[in-house]
Design a protein around this motif. Structure first.
Motif, mmCIF file in Angstrom:
data_model
loop_
_atom_site.group_PDB
_atom_site.id
_atom_site.type_symbol
_atom_site.label_atom_id
_atom_site.label_comp_id
_atom_site.label_asym_id
_atom_site.label_seq_id
_atom_site.Cartn_x
_atom_site.Cartn_y
_atom_site.Cartn_z
ATOM 1 N N HIS A 46 -34.712 6.584 -24.802
ATOM 2 C CA HIS A 46 -35.215 6.500 -26.180
ATOM 3 C C HIS A 46 -34.112 6.084 -27.156
ATOM 4 N N HIS B 271 -33.079 6.534 -31.632
ATOM 5 C CA HIS B 271 -33.380 7.273 -32.869
ATOM 6 C C HIS B 271 -33.033 6.399 -34.056
ATOM 7 N N GLU C 207 -26.792 10.204 -33.181
ATOM 8 C CA GLU C 207 -26.933 11.474 -32.449
ATOM 9 C C GLU C 207 -25.526 11.987 -32.178
ATOM 10 N N HIS D 76 -30.648 5.580 -24.937
ATOM 11 C CA HIS D 76 -29.907 6.649 -24.263
ATOM 12 C C HIS D 76 -30.859 7.682 -23.674
HETATM 13 NI NI NI Z 1 -31.638 11.231 -28.313
#
Ligand code: NI
Ligand code: KMT
Length: 156
Positions: A84, A86, A90, A129
């Motif tokens: 996925h 974002h 992160e 990732h």
């Molecule tokens: Ni993540």
């Protein structure tokens, strides 16, 4: 920290898969920043300094283990291991235990980043990732973030 390419299949039958190391510079070229906190020094004050320099005003701690998640452990791991991205960075600091962050390089190859306590990683927004514990099944990590993190996974 040890980062490496890890082909799942040996190129030749009977031959061990190669694990070619990726340097911190190599990671940086993908926008992945790696830091190691100083051993033997106060962790909280190092986190405070890092956070204030970078504007991470919030933090929490996740404990990833069969004990902490109980019946939903397998389900949680499946979510973490689903590739996925974002909308935000992160940022993770390993406090106890260990685990793997896998990131895609520019040619879509997986790089496995093995992390241990005091290792801090910043994955840039938009990098594909996933996360997996190792055989010890225990990762206690701090998550650093700005006001309202947009960590909703956008699955590939
Ligand atoms: Ni993540
Ligand atoms: C995530 O967002 O996938 C995670 O935070 C994984 C656990 S942090 C070690």
């Amino acid at each position: 920290m040890h980062a490496y390419y890890y082909p799942q299949e040996p190129a030749v039958q009977g031959e061990a898969p190669t694990r070619s190391t990726v340097t911190t510079d190599g990671l940086l070229k993908l926008g992945v920043e790696y830091y190691r906190l100083e051993e033997g020094q106060d962790v909280d004050s190092q986190i405070d300094t890092f956070s204030s320099e970078r504007g991470y005003s919030n933090r929490d701690v996740v404990n990833i283990s069969p004990q902490s998640f109980g019946e939903s452990y397998a389900e949680k791991l499946a979510i973490f291991f689903q590739e996925h991205i974002h909308e935000d960075e992160e940022i993770r600091l390993i406090l106890e235990g260990s685990g793997f962050f896998d990131v895609r390089d520019k040619k879509d190859q997986w790089i496995r980043i093995a992390l241990e306590p005091l290792d801090l990683i910043v994955l840039p927004a938009g990098i594909y990732h996933r996360f997996a514990p190792d055989e010890k099944n225990f990762t206690k990590a701090m998550r650093l973030f700005k006001d309202l993190p947009k960590w909703t996974p956008i699955n590939r």
